[in-house]
Design a protein around this motif. Structure first.
Motif, PDB file in Angstrom:
ATOM      1  N   THR A  13       0.849  -1.201   0.000  1.00 21.43           N
ATOM      2  CA  THR A  13       0.000   0.000   0.000  1.00 21.43           C
ATOM      3  C   THR A  13       0.880   1.244   0.000  1.00 21.43           C
ATOM      4  O   THR A  13       1.749   1.406   0.867  1.00 21.43           O
ATOM      5  CB  THR A  13      -0.920   0.013   1.227  1.00 21.43           C
ATOM      6  OG1 THR A  13      -1.699  -1.183   1.243  1.00 21.43           O
ATOM      7  CG2 THR A  13      -1.851   1.214   1.187  1.00 21.43           C
ATOM      8  N   PRO A  14       0.678   2.149  -0.943  1.00 19.24           N
ATOM      9  CA  PRO A  14       1.600   3.286  -1.067  1.00 19.24           C
ATOM     10  C   PRO A  14       1.272   4.437  -0.115  1.00 19.24           C
ATOM     11  O   PRO A  14       0.155   4.544   0.407  1.00 19.24           O
ATOM     12  CB  PRO A  14       1.382   3.732  -2.514  1.00 19.24           C
ATOM     13  CG  PRO A  14      -0.062   3.418  -2.766  1.00 19.24           C
ATOM     14  CD  PRO A  14      -0.326   2.122  -2.018  1.00 19.24           C
ATOM     15  N   THR A  15       2.246   5.279   0.086  1.00 19.60           N
ATOM     16  CA  THR A  15       2.038   6.552   0.766  1.00 19.60           C
ATOM     17  C   THR A  15       1.441   7.544  -0.227  1.00 19.60           C
ATOM     18  O   THR A  15       1.881   7.631  -1.380  1.00 19.60           O
ATOM     19  CB  THR A  15       3.370   7.104   1.285  1.00 19.60           C
ATOM     20  OG1 THR A  15       3.918   6.178   2.230  1.00 19.60           O
ATOM     21  CG2 THR A  15       3.184   8.463   1.948  1.00 19.60           C
ATOM     22  N   LEU A  16       0.434   8.266   0.216  1.00 21.21           N
ATOM     23  CA  LEU A  16      -0.184   9.263  -0.648  1.00 21.21           C
ATOM     24  C   LEU A  16       0.491  10.617  -0.442  1.00 21.21           C
ATOM     25  O   LEU A  16       0.690  11.057   0.692  1.00 21.21           O
ATOM     26  CB  LEU A  16      -1.683   9.371  -0.363  1.00 21.21           C
ATOM     27  CG  LEU A  16      -2.515   8.119  -0.684  1.00 21.21           C
ATOM     28  CD1 LEU A  16      -3.976   8.345  -0.316  1.00 21.21           C
ATOM     29  CD2 LEU A  16      -2.379   7.725  -2.138  1.00 21.21           C
ATOM     30  N   HIS A  17       0.848  11.249  -1.537  1.00 20.75           N
ATOM     31  CA  HIS A  17       1.449  12.575  -1.503  1.00 20.75           C
ATOM     32  C   HIS A  17       0.352  13.632  -1.596  1.00 20.75           C
ATOM     33  O   HIS A  17      -0.652  13.445  -2.291  1.00 20.75           O
ATOM     34  CB  HIS A  17       2.435  12.742  -2.664  1.00 20.75           C
ATOM     35  CG  HIS A  17       3.481  11.670  -2.712  1.00 20.75           C
ATOM     36  ND1 HIS A  17       4.621  11.710  -1.957  1.00 20.75           N
ATOM     37  CD2 HIS A  17       3.541  10.509  -3.431  1.00 20.75           C
ATOM     38  CE1 HIS A  17       5.356  10.636  -2.208  1.00 20.75           C
ATOM     39  NE2 HIS A  17       4.719   9.886  -3.092  1.00 20.75           N
ATOM     40  N   ARG A  18       0.547  14.731  -0.901  1.00 12.84           N
ATOM     41  CA  ARG A  18      -0.456  15.805  -0.895  1.00 12.84           C
ATOM     42  C   ARG A  18       0.185  17.115  -1.341  1.00 12.84           C
ATOM     43  O   ARG A  18       1.342  17.384  -1.049  1.00 12.84           O
ATOM     44  CB  ARG A  18      -1.079  15.960   0.494  1.00 12.84           C
ATOM     45  CG  ARG A  18      -1.819  14.700   0.937  1.00 12.84           C
ATOM     46  CD  ARG A  18      -2.494  14.844   2.289  1.00 12.84           C
ATOM     47  NE  ARG A  18      -3.135  13.589   2.659  1.00 12.84           N
ATOM     48  CZ  ARG A  18      -4.346  13.219   2.273  1.00 12.84           C
ATOM     49  NH1 ARG A  18      -5.074  14.044   1.518  1.00 12.84           N
ATOM     50  NH2 ARG A  18      -4.858  12.057   2.649  1.00 12.84           N
ATOM     51  N   SER A 169      -0.572   8.830  -5.336  1.00  9.85           N
ATOM     52  CA  SER A 169       0.629   8.078  -4.961  1.00  9.85           C
ATOM     53  C   SER A 169       1.777   8.265  -5.946  1.00  9.85           C
ATOM     54  O   SER A 169       2.878   7.758  -5.710  1.00  9.85           O
ATOM     55  CB  SER A 169       0.305   6.583  -4.829  1.00  9.85           C
ATOM     56  OG  SER A 169      -0.192   6.052  -6.046  1.00  9.85           O
ATOM     57  N   ASP A 171       4.823   9.951  -7.233  1.00 14.40           N
ATOM     58  CA  ASP A 171       5.803  10.863  -6.651  1.00 14.40           C
ATOM     59  C   ASP A 171       6.438  11.689  -7.767  1.00 14.40           C
ATOM     60  O   ASP A 171       7.171  11.153  -8.598  1.00 14.40           O
ATOM     61  CB  ASP A 171       6.880  10.065  -5.919  1.00 14.40           C
ATOM     62  CG  ASP A 171       7.850  10.959  -5.162  1.00 14.40           C
ATOM     63  OD1 ASP A 171       7.851  12.177  -5.378  1.00 14.40           O
ATOM     64  OD2 ASP A 171       8.633  10.402  -4.354  1.00 14.40           O
ATOM     65  N   THR A 203      -4.317   4.541  -4.207  1.00 15.45           N
ATOM     66  CA  THR A 203      -3.820   3.356  -3.507  1.00 15.45           C
ATOM     67  C   THR A 203      -3.866   2.119  -4.399  1.00 15.45           C
ATOM     68  O   THR A 203      -3.337   1.063  -4.034  1.00 15.45           O
ATOM     69  CB  THR A 203      -4.588   3.108  -2.203  1.00 15.45           C
ATOM     70  OG1 THR A 203      -5.988   3.221  -2.468  1.00 15.45           O
ATOM     71  CG2 THR A 203      -4.189   4.125  -1.147  1.00 15.45           C
ATOM     72  N   ASN A 233       6.790   3.117 -10.522  1.00 17.20           N
ATOM     73  CA  ASN A 233       6.352   2.643  -9.204  1.00 17.20           C
ATOM     74  C   ASN A 233       5.945   1.172  -9.344  1.00 17.20           C
ATOM     75  O   ASN A 233       4.768   0.844  -9.499  1.00 17.20           O
ATOM     76  CB  ASN A 233       5.191   3.493  -8.692  1.00 17.20           C
ATOM     77  CG  ASN A 233       4.783   3.155  -7.274  1.00 17.20           C
ATOM     78  OD1 ASN A 233       5.088   2.080  -6.754  1.00 17.20           O
ATOM     79  ND2 ASN A 233       4.095   4.080  -6.630  1.00 17.20           N
TER      80      ASN A 233
END
Length: 513
Positions: A13-18, A169, A171, A203, A233
């Motif tokens: 599960t990826p980290t979400l960028h904001r 997600s 980057d 995600t 990714n």
């Protein structure tokens, strides 16, 4: 022990960028027969003019965020003087000018239509002012219309701040630079394609962030290719493959679609041409990531997908069983059997290539002979010698889909494939693609046949035409001759940022620069 694919999916599960995004201009929709779907946006003023303005019942304005954005909306609202009653707002978020200009209701709820709830509008009541509110839903939008439905005679409100928190997600720091040899138009098309991909990377690889917001196997294959050429990714691809592997149908076939929430579960779509391509996605993943261990764990599932060969008759020809959805394209008149024959050939060849890469050729020992038989059947039974093209069905229909998929299935060599593709381009009776998913396969077939100039022109004429009509992400459906085309009989509910439209970036980076 059997592989716990759902645990693998969870671990990936990826980290979400904001990212904070602000409107760039205040606009209003203007009817214009020459514009996409009959509407264009006219600049009214700078967004800074909104903050000091006092508003009350009946006032409204439209913000343009400049590009397609996926995320949440946050509003800071100040009453002057103190509020003695709640404020009631209507907020509409839109991907296109038509979604702002045309009413959503009345909406046709007849069977087969998509739910009205996908259209992005909200009624919001704010009891306590001043207040900063964040709308709980995630939206996909470029434009935001805010209408003040009610305040009270004793006070007015002003919007001190209206911002979006974009989320995804992808980057941006990992985005591979486009080679300097790319021309100006290619750079614009690539930029829009990359934004399309990025806005669908959440995600999972969603098909569309407005609608349907789920994982589809056919879309995933194309998104993964574009991703390898851009953000690379591979963990997100691994997560998606693990979800499909961990939640298969009772017969072992991979389902066409997948939901993440409230817990991961299969959708309700059986799409034959999606399921058979599972092995192709695994092969692409192996080549991009080098993750042999995971590919080996998926191999038994890939082999299970060969069960669809039961739909090939004794002569080596695919026969539509009638109880599957065969997608291929949104085109209503398209006869799909010949194209599906090509999909099977392509998928089987990819499976054979995967077997060779994994040292598993003994598991599919009969596959080379099956491929030869099916290719011979296509040349013998689907070829129209008088017209020099492949045909489909009892009416011997000629279509771009049939030619492209039989080229991809290696029924003809590159020289013959180029001849076939050039012939169909000159046939007025040929059924053209209705959407980007099939256009992708036409361009791919052209490139495999060395038709780089024709492939480039088709990209300019198709995806470039979307850019000319104002697209900042590429659309689910597009017909250059019909702006209002919709598989759902309502152009407002079409997805205007859609996964299968992102592949120009793969073509540009892998083939054309």
């Amino acid at each position: 022990m059997p592989t716990d694919f759902l645990a693998i999916a969870e671990a990936c599960t990826p980290t979400l960028h904001r990212e904070r995004c602000e409107a760039v201009v205040v606009v209003r929709p203007v009817a214009d027969a020459s514009a996409f779907q009959g509407w264009r946006m006219e600049t009214v003023e700078r967004p800074e003019a909104i903050a000091p303005r006092l508003m009350s019942r009946g006032d409204s304005f439209v913000l343009d965020f400049g590009v397609h954005t996926v995320g949440q909306l946050q509003l800071t609202i100040i009453p002057e003087p103190a509020a003695d009653a709640p404020t009631r707002l209507k907020i509409t978020l839109a991907e296109t000018p038509a979604e702002i200009a045309e009413p959503f209701d009345p909406y046709d709820h007849s069977p087969g239509r998509l739910s009205r709830s996908w259209l992005q509008d909200e009624i919001v009541n704010i009891d306590l002012l001043p207040s900063t509110i964040t709308l709980p839903r995630r939206y996909a939008f470029r434009y935001v219309r805010i209408e003040i439905i009610e305040t009270a005679p004793a006070y007015k409100i002003r919007f001190e701040s209206i911002v979006a928190q974009a989320v995804g997600s992808a980057d941006p720091r990992s985005l591979k630079a486009l080679p300097a040899t790319a021309g100006a138009e290619m750079r614009i098309i690539d930029e829009v394609a990359v934004r399309t991909l990025a806005n669908c990377m959440q995600t999972v690889f969603e098909d569309g962030p407005k609608r349907d917001r789920r994982l589809w196997l056919g879309d995933l294959r194309l998104q993964a290719l574009a991703n390898y050429a851009t953000f690379n990714n591979t963990q997100l691809v691994k997560r998606c493959l693990a979800l499909f592997a961990g939640l298969r149908r009772p017969d072992g076939l991979v389902n066409a679609d997948m939901y993440e929430y409230p817990q991961a579960h299969m959708g309700n779509c059986r799409i034959l041409d999606y399921s058979v391509l599972f092995g192709a996605v695994v092969l692409d993943y192996l080549q991009a990531s080098g993750d042999r261990e995971f590919a080996l764990s998926l191999w038994p599932i890939v082999v299970q997908q060969l069960d669809v060969l039961r739909y090939v008759n004794a002569d080596g020809l695919f026969v539509d069983p009638g109880d599957w959805w065969i997608f291929i394209d949104w085109s209503e008149p398209l006869h799909k059997s010949t194209a599906m024959h090509g999909v099977l050939l392509y998928a089987m060849q990819q499976t054979l290539d995967l077997a060779r890469a994994l040292g598993k050729e003994a598991d599919v020992a009969g596959l080379p002979g099956q491929l030869d038989k099916m290719r011979q059947a296509a040349r013998a039974q689907l070829w129209d010698g008088a017209r020099g093209v492949f045909v489909s069905g009892p009416q011997r229909q000629v279509s771009w889909a049939s030619q492209a998929w039989l080229v991809l299935g290696q029924v003809v060599d590159a020289e013959q494939g180029a001849q076939v593709l050039r012939r169909v381009a000159g046939m007025s009776e040929a059924v053209w693609p209705a959407g980007p998913y099939l256009y992708h396969h036409v361009v791919h077939a052209m490139l495999l046949c060395g038709m780089h100039d024709e492939a480039t022109k088709l990209m300019h004429d198709y995806w470039g035409a979307m850019v000319q009509r104002g697209a900042t992400t590429f659309w689910e459906v597009f017909d250059p001759t019909n702006d209002h085309l919709s598989p759902y009989k309502n152009h407002l509910i079409n997805s205007y940022c859609h996964a299968w439209s992102c592949t120009p970036t793969w073509f540009i980076r892998k083939w054309l620069v």
